[in-house]
Structure formats: C-alpha cells, structure tokens
Design an enzyme around this catalytic site. Structure first.
Site, mmCIF file in Angstrom:
data_model
loop_
_atom_site.group_PDB
_atom_site.id
_atom_site.type_symbol
_atom_site.label_atom_id
_atom_site.label_comp_id
_atom_site.label_asym_id
_atom_site.label_seq_id
_atom_site.Cartn_x
_atom_site.Cartn_y
_atom_site.Cartn_z
ATOM 1 N N LYS A 88 35.680 36.304 53.077
ATOM 2 C CA LYS A 88 35.764 35.228 52.098
ATOM 3 C C LYS A 88 36.926 35.479 51.149
ATOM 4 C CE LYS A 88 33.202 33.529 48.160
ATOM 5 N NZ LYS A 88 32.103 33.758 47.254
ATOM 6 N N LYS A 134 35.040 40.378 50.459
ATOM 7 C CA LYS A 134 35.154 39.269 49.518
ATOM 8 C C LYS A 134 36.272 39.592 48.542
ATOM 9 C CE LYS A 134 32.643 36.744 45.954
ATOM 10 N NZ LYS A 134 31.313 36.348 45.453
HETATM 11 C C1 PBG Z 1 28.951 34.799 43.614
HETATM 12 C C2 PBG Z 1 29.631 33.790 44.446
HETATM 13 C C3 PBG Z 1 30.812 33.136 44.141
HETATM 14 C C4 PBG Z 1 31.073 32.291 45.213
HETATM 15 C C5 PBG Z 1 30.042 32.430 46.126
HETATM 16 N N1 PBG Z 1 29.169 33.380 45.639
HETATM 17 C C6 PBG Z 1 31.620 33.184 42.900
HETATM 18 C C7 PBG Z 1 32.479 34.348 42.634
HETATM 19 O O1 PBG Z 1 32.440 35.366 43.299
HETATM 20 O O2 PBG Z 1 33.200 34.262 41.655
HETATM 21 C C8 PBG Z 1 32.263 31.394 45.331
HETATM 22 C C9 PBG Z 1 32.236 30.451 46.458
HETATM 23 C C10 PBG Z 1 33.216 29.347 46.385
HETATM 24 O O3 PBG Z 1 34.213 29.396 45.639
HETATM 25 O O4 PBG Z 1 33.009 28.358 47.111
HETATM 26 N N2 PBG Z 1 27.576 34.559 43.495
#
Ligand code: PBG
Length: 328
Positions: A250, A197
C-alpha cells in the site's frame, strides 16, 4: 518495402482475439470495496475529496454491501469513525463500537455469503490521530500498542469479521494479534497484514474522511520510507513468520514495482491497496475532462493485477464490478 516477419498486431485484430490472449483477468471477485461507517450520523455524508464515496450509517452500509454482493465483489473492508475519540482509542474495541455493530449487521444479513474484513488500527479512534498509544515523550509506544491491537482484533472477530487487517505498522503486530485471537478462541479468524505500507501523501482524502490526520508529527517513525523496496520484502518476511494469512502492499499505483517484487517473494495471497489519493486523482482528472473515468479506473485496476496482486482494495470496487458485469 521491407515486410516485417513478426506481426504482434495479428493477435490484436478483434475483440475476441484480444480476449483469447489476455494475460491478466480483472473480475469482480478480485476487488475489495472500502467502506467508512460513522457512528454519529443519521444519513450518509458525502466525502468531498472522494466524489461518489460517503461516510455511511450502519443502515446505509447494509445497502452498499447488498449492492456489492449482488455484483460479485470479493470482500468488504470496513473503517470506523467513532462519535468520540480518546488518548487510547478505546472505541476501537468497544463491543458496541461502530465497526463491531456494522459487522454484526452485515453478518446477519448475508451469513457466509459475504467476506468481511476489518481494518485493525487506532488512528481513527485516538484523539491525537496516531496509529498507536503515545509514551510520555510523545513518541508512539510500540509494545503498549500491540496489546490494544489484540483487543481490537478480538472484538472484531467476535462481531463476525472473517479477516482482521492490522494497518498500524507496529513491529510484531501480526504475531501479537495472532496470539490474542487464538487465546480468545478465534483460531479461524485470518490476518491480512498491511506488510509494506508506505508513509504516503496519498492517504490525504482518507484522513479527511476518517478525521484521523495526526494532530502533531507524522507517521514516518512507523510507516515505510517511499525510497525503500528491499525493506518491503523484509516486512513481508516478518509478517509471514508471525502468521499472516495474506499480505498487502500500500499504496498500489505508486508502488507497482513493490507489488511485483512481493509477488515473487511469497506464495501467500497478495493484496494491493489503491488508496484514497489515487482514487481522488483519477476521479478529479476525469471530472476535469482529462480522460474517461471508466477507462481510467479499469486501466488502473488491471495494471495492479498485472503487477501481481491477487486482490485489489479500492473504493471503486462496486463501480468497476458493475462495468465488468456489463462488459460480459
Ligand atoms: C490506518 C489506515 C489509513 C489508511 C488505511 N488504514 C490511514 C493512514 O495510514 O494514514 C489509508 C487508506 C487510504 O488512503 O485509502 N488505519
């Protein structure tokens, strides 16, 4: 006039020929619908930067789920927006927390006819907006956070989640959650690890939707640097060792190379998350008349599958499933 010997166009002549030789299939079952469920509202609230998406109530999320199921969407992933936040994010593991209530309602409605995934993180629930608890010096305390992730996962499993999806990028989170689930008797609850991520600008609309932008600092001490690809393979390897059942990359569209590399590095099911900013870009451009929305969405989702993702998390799952069913 020279005549070409090789004519790839022969196999592109008709719709049926093109279908016959298609290398990549995009089906509703490959899609996972992202849904926001908010505690303190009575009606769905539109999310301004994500046209067509809403903060849902427990009641409205049941209608969205029924629609998704009817179209053959593969799974739903739930994100919670609690009525109040605190330093530890305690609403995340509350028995009556909004995601837990939604999970129980959806399980009652559909039984094993629905696959329910719960995002397992703290940022939607902490008043400081970070994905973990803070130490006295203001940095995110990795190991103290692991214990809380275990509590969240157990609460989500108890409420009926088939799969919990840790997204906080703490070291050791998959192992800690596996241990906590097993200790509570949830050996059959699976873990979808947000393994690679990135610290991406593309999460902007989600942070507005969930009101979870960090109040100070950013997420770069735990999320991965966009410059790195080999590191993604290391993160995947560690999550597999710790017991992940599925892994994720991601964002999706800005990391298709990473999706392809991870595909080659694991035989586990691989998900890619077409995130909120990617949704916003496509829909804003379509609304501005830059291109046709349907064609752009299906192209993006097909490209993510082509890169090697088995599953695509997208806010367009229901819409795309409807288009795909229509095309049949
Ligand atoms: C954290 C989480 C995020 C997203 C999914 N889970 C936010 C982040 O990491 O800042 C983002 C997903 C998206 O932008 O569609 N719980």
């Amino acid at each position: 006039m020279p005549h070409p010997v090789h004519r790839p166009r022969r196999l592109r002549r008709t719709t049926t020929l093109r279908r016959l030789v298609a290398e990549t299939d995009l089906r509703p079952r490959h899609l996972i619908q992202g849904l926001f469920v908010r505690e303190d509202i009575r009606e769905p609230v539109a999310i301004p930067t994500m046209p067509g998406q809403h903060q849902e109530t427990v009641e409205s999320v049941r209608r969205r789920a029924a629609e998704a199921l009817q179209l053959g969407v593969g799974a739903l992933i739930l994100f919670g927006i609690p009525a109040s936040k605190d330093a530890e994010g305690s609403a995340a593991w509350a028995d009556e927390g909004v995601v837990q209530r939604a999970l129980r309602a959806l399980r009652t409605d559909a039984g094993d006819g629905v696959v329910l995934i719960a995002d397992c993180c703290l940022d939607e629930y902490t008043d400081h907006g970070h994905c973990g608890v803070l130490s006295a010096d203001g940095t995110v305390d990795n190991d103290a956070t692991l214990e809380l992730y275990g509590r969240i996962a157990v609460a989500q499993a108890a409420a009926g989640a088939d799969i919990v999806a840790p997204s906080g990028m703490m070291d050791g989170q998959v192992g800690a959650i596996r241990t906590a689930l097993d200790a509570a008797g949830f050996e059959d609850t699976a873990i979808l690890a947000y393994s690679a991520k990135y610290a991406s600008a593309m999460y902007g609309p989600f942070r507005q939707a969930a009101d979870c932008a960090p109040r100070s600092g950013d997420r770069r001490t735990y999320q991965m640097a966009v410059a790195n690809a080999r590191e993604a393979l290391r993160e995947v390897r560690l999550d597999v060792e710790e017991g992940a059942d599925l892994v994720m990359v991601k964002p999706a569209l800005t990391a298709l190379d990473v999706v392809a590399a991870v595909r080659g590095a694991t035989d586990l099911p691989l998900a890619a998350y077409c995130v909120s900013g990617e949704y916003a870009m496509i829909h804003a451009a379509a609304a501005a008349g830059a291109f046709e929305e349907r064609a752009a969405v299906l192209e993006a989702l097909t490209a993510i599958r082509r890169a090697g993702a088995d599953l695509v998390i997208t806010y367009d799952a229901v819409a795309a499933a409807r288009w795909l069913v229509e095309e049949e």
